[in-house]
Design a protein around this motif. Structure first.
Motif, PDB file in Angstrom:
ATOM      1  N   LYS A 174       8.439  -6.883   5.104  1.00 44.40           N
ATOM      2  CA  LYS A 174       8.989  -6.799   6.452  1.00 44.40           C
ATOM      3  C   LYS A 174       8.730  -5.416   7.039  1.00 44.40           C
ATOM      4  N   ARG A 175       8.945  -4.389   6.191  1.00 47.49           N
ATOM      5  CA  ARG A 175       8.698  -3.011   6.648  1.00 47.49           C
ATOM      6  C   ARG A 175       7.219  -2.818   6.968  1.00 47.49           C
ATOM      7  N   HIS A 176       6.381  -3.376   6.109  1.00 49.00           N
ATOM      8  CA  HIS A 176       4.942  -3.285   6.341  1.00 49.00           C
ATOM      9  C   HIS A 176       4.572  -3.936   7.679  1.00 49.00           C
ATOM     10  N   GLN A 177       5.145  -5.123   7.936  1.00 51.63           N
ATOM     11  CA  GLN A 177       4.866  -5.824   9.188  1.00 51.63           C
ATOM     12  C   GLN A 177       5.349  -4.996  10.389  1.00 51.63           C
ATOM     13  N   GLU A 178       6.558  -4.440  10.261  1.00 45.33           N
ATOM     14  CA  GLU A 178       7.090  -3.615  11.352  1.00 45.33           C
ATOM     15  C   GLU A 178       6.229  -2.362  11.558  1.00 45.33           C
ATOM     16  N   GLU A 179       5.812  -1.761  10.426  1.00 46.42           N
ATOM     17  CA  GLU A 179       4.978  -0.548  10.511  1.00 46.42           C
ATOM     18  C   GLU A 179       3.640  -0.867  11.173  1.00 46.42           C
ATOM     19  N   MET A 180       3.049  -2.009  10.810  1.00 46.70           N
ATOM     20  CA  MET A 180       1.777  -2.411  11.424  1.00 46.70           C
ATOM     21  C   MET A 180       1.955  -2.630  12.932  1.00 46.70           C
ATOM     22  N   GLU A 181       3.064  -3.283  13.314  1.00 48.23           N
ATOM     23  CA  GLU A 181       3.314  -3.498  14.744  1.00 48.23           C
ATOM     24  C   GLU A 181       3.531  -2.168  15.467  1.00 48.23           C
ATOM     25  N   ARG A 182       4.274  -1.274  14.810  1.00 46.14           N
ATOM     26  CA  ARG A 182       4.525   0.039  15.424  1.00 46.14           C
ATOM     27  C   ARG A 182       3.213   0.812  15.576  1.00 46.14           C
ATOM     28  N   ILE A 202      -7.746   8.128  11.723  1.00 42.19           N
ATOM     29  CA  ILE A 202      -7.709   8.464  10.292  1.00 42.19           C
ATOM     30  C   ILE A 202      -6.284   8.345   9.763  1.00 42.19           C
ATOM     31  N   ALA A 203      -5.298   8.823  10.548  1.00 36.42           N
ATOM     32  CA  ALA A 203      -3.898   8.725  10.117  1.00 36.42           C
ATOM     33  C   ALA A 203      -3.479   7.265   9.968  1.00 36.42           C
ATOM     34  N   VAL A 204      -3.890   6.422  10.906  1.00 38.11           N
ATOM     35  CA  VAL A 204      -3.545   4.997  10.834  1.00 38.11           C
ATOM     36  C   VAL A 204      -4.214   4.346   9.628  1.00 38.11           C
ATOM     37  N   ILE A 205      -5.479   4.660   9.404  1.00 41.49           N
ATOM     38  CA  ILE A 205      -6.202   4.096   8.250  1.00 41.49           C
ATOM     39  C   ILE A 205      -5.529   4.527   6.947  1.00 41.49           C
ATOM     40  N   HIS A 206      -5.137   5.798   6.876  1.00 47.26           N
ATOM     41  CA  HIS A 206      -4.460   6.287   5.676  1.00 47.26           C
ATOM     42  C   HIS A 206      -3.147   5.542   5.452  1.00 47.26           C
ATOM     43  N   LYS A 207      -2.394   5.333   6.540  1.00 47.77           N
ATOM     44  CA  LYS A 207      -1.117   4.633   6.426  1.00 47.77           C
ATOM     45  C   LYS A 207      -1.341   3.176   5.992  1.00 47.77           C
ATOM     46  N   VAL A 208      -2.343   2.537   6.566  1.00 50.74           N
ATOM     47  CA  VAL A 208      -2.654   1.150   6.181  1.00 50.74           C
ATOM     48  C   VAL A 208      -3.030   1.088   4.706  1.00 50.74           C
ATOM     49  N   GLU A 223      12.029  -9.435  -5.782  1.00 49.49           N
ATOM     50  CA  GLU A 223      11.615 -10.260  -4.645  1.00 49.49           C
ATOM     51  C   GLU A 223      12.281  -9.769  -3.357  1.00 49.49           C
ATOM     52  N   ARG A 224      13.537  -9.392  -3.468  1.00 52.21           N
ATOM     53  CA  ARG A 224      14.225  -8.857  -2.288  1.00 52.21           C
ATOM     54  C   ARG A 224      13.530  -7.571  -1.808  1.00 52.21           C
ATOM     55  N   LYS A 225      13.193  -6.698  -2.762  1.00 52.96           N
ATOM     56  CA  LYS A 225      12.491  -5.455  -2.414  1.00 52.96           C
ATOM     57  C   LYS A 225      11.119  -5.749  -1.796  1.00 52.96           C
ATOM     58  N   MET A 226      10.449  -6.729  -2.411  1.00 52.17           N
ATOM     59  CA  MET A 226       9.129  -7.062  -1.897  1.00 52.17           C
ATOM     60  C   MET A 226       9.223  -7.645  -0.485  1.00 52.17           C
ATOM     61  N   MET A 227      10.215  -8.507  -0.267  1.00 50.85           N
ATOM     62  CA  MET A 227      10.393  -9.070   1.070  1.00 50.85           C
ATOM     63  C   MET A 227      10.718  -7.958   2.071  1.00 50.85           C
ATOM     64  N   LEU A 277       1.795  -2.803  -1.335  1.00 51.97           N
ATOM     65  CA  LEU A 277       1.833  -4.267  -1.423  1.00 51.97           C
ATOM     66  C   LEU A 277       1.214  -4.759  -2.731  1.00 51.97           C
ATOM     67  N   LYS A 278       0.106  -4.119  -3.094  1.00 45.74           N
ATOM     68  CA  LYS A 278      -0.556  -4.509  -4.345  1.00 45.74           C
ATOM     69  C   LYS A 278       0.361  -4.241  -5.541  1.00 45.74           C
ATOM     70  N   GLN A 279       1.032  -3.078  -5.498  1.00 48.15           N
ATOM     71  CA  GLN A 279       1.962  -2.773  -6.594  1.00 48.15           C
ATOM     72  C   GLN A 279       3.120  -3.768  -6.618  1.00 48.15           C
ATOM     73  N   SER A 280       3.603  -4.146  -5.435  1.00 52.96           N
ATOM     74  CA  SER A 280       4.683  -5.134  -5.368  1.00 52.96           C
ATOM     75  C   SER A 280       4.225  -6.485  -5.919  1.00 52.96           C
ATOM     76  N   GLU A 281       3.018  -6.865  -5.563  1.00 51.91           N
ATOM     77  CA  GLU A 281       2.477  -8.138  -6.060  1.00 51.91           C
ATOM     78  C   GLU A 281       2.331  -8.113  -7.587  1.00 51.91           C
ATOM     79  N   GLN A 282       1.860  -6.993  -8.094  1.00 51.78           N
ATOM     80  CA  GLN A 282       1.734  -6.871  -9.555  1.00 51.78           C
ATOM     81  C   GLN A 282       3.099  -6.946 -10.230  1.00 51.78           C
ATOM     82  N   LEU A 283       4.087  -6.291  -9.612  1.00 54.40           N
ATOM     83  CA  LEU A 283       5.438  -6.336 -10.170  1.00 54.40           C
ATOM     84  C   LEU A 283       5.968  -7.766 -10.142  1.00 54.40           C
ATOM     85  N   ARG A 284       5.735  -8.465  -9.046  1.00 56.52           N
ATOM     86  CA  ARG A 284       6.192  -9.845  -8.964  1.00 56.52           C
ATOM     87  C   ARG A 284       5.522 -10.715 -10.051  1.00 56.52           C
TER      88      ARG A 284
END
Length: 187
Positions: free
Chosen positions: A144-152, A94-100, A136-140, A107-114
């Motif tokens: 990257k943080r999202h990718q690292e968090e998913m791997e972690r 449940i904690a992992v699902i919540h984090k995802v 774009e720098r923030k989104m990247m 990500l959706k908010q970043s995409e909308q901002l972009r």
């Protein structure tokens, strides 16, 4: 004199016969007494054997009951342990699902901002160029943080699963070996 000798012999014979008959009666009485004593001793022995048998049966029943209680206790402990492990795994999922979900929302908010920034840039607003680059720098960085968090999180889940399997093996295998080594204690 011969008649007196015969009478004397006859008296002696009668006396011997009477003595012999008395001895037979005495021996018969002793034999009856010995037989009664033997019967009493046999009854006492049988009674003692039955008492010992009852005591052994009661002791065996107590031992079987104790083994049954111990086996039930071990099964309940294992069931509780498994239930706790499943609950902990469920909480982690449940904690992992919540984090995802949270990361997907970010990500959706970043995409909308972009998209907004792209629209403003396309409308000729040069001032937004720097903001777009920053976004774009923030989104990247966020991607990257999202990718690292998913791997972690993937590593954490994998580690939890391995730890859970080791704990289950360590806790259930000795108990199962004990039960299989002692067939008299099962069921």
């Amino acid at each position: 004199m011969f008649a007196e000798d015969v009478r004397g012999l006859r008296r002696e014979l009668l006396a011997v016969r009477a003595l012999s008959q008395q001895q037979c009666e005495d021996m018969a009485e002793q034999l009856r007494w010995a037989q009664e004593q033997c019967c009493k001793a046999l009854r006492l022995w049988q009674s003692a054997q039955e008492e010992e048998k009852r005591n052994l049966e009661q002791k065996l029943e107590r031992q079987l009951e104790e083994q049954h209680v111990e086996a039930r206790k071990q099964l309940e402990e294992r069931a509780n342990f498994l239930a706790e492990m499943l609950q902990e795994e469920q909480r982690q999922k449940i904690a992992v699902i919540h984090k995802v979900y949270q990361l997907q929302r970010e990500l959706k908010q970043s995409e909308q901002l972009r998209q907004r920034l792209n629209e403003q840039w396309q409308n000729g607003q040069v001032m937004l160029q720097a903001e777009l680059q920053e976004a774009e720098r923030k989104m990247m960085a966020m991607e990257k943080r999202h990718q690292e968090e998913m791997e972690r999180m993937h590593k954490v889940l994998l580690q939890c699963r391995l730890t859970e399997e080791k704990q289950l093996d360590r806790r259930t295998l000795p108990g199962l070996l004990n039960l299989s080594c002692c067939p008299g204690q099962q069921g």
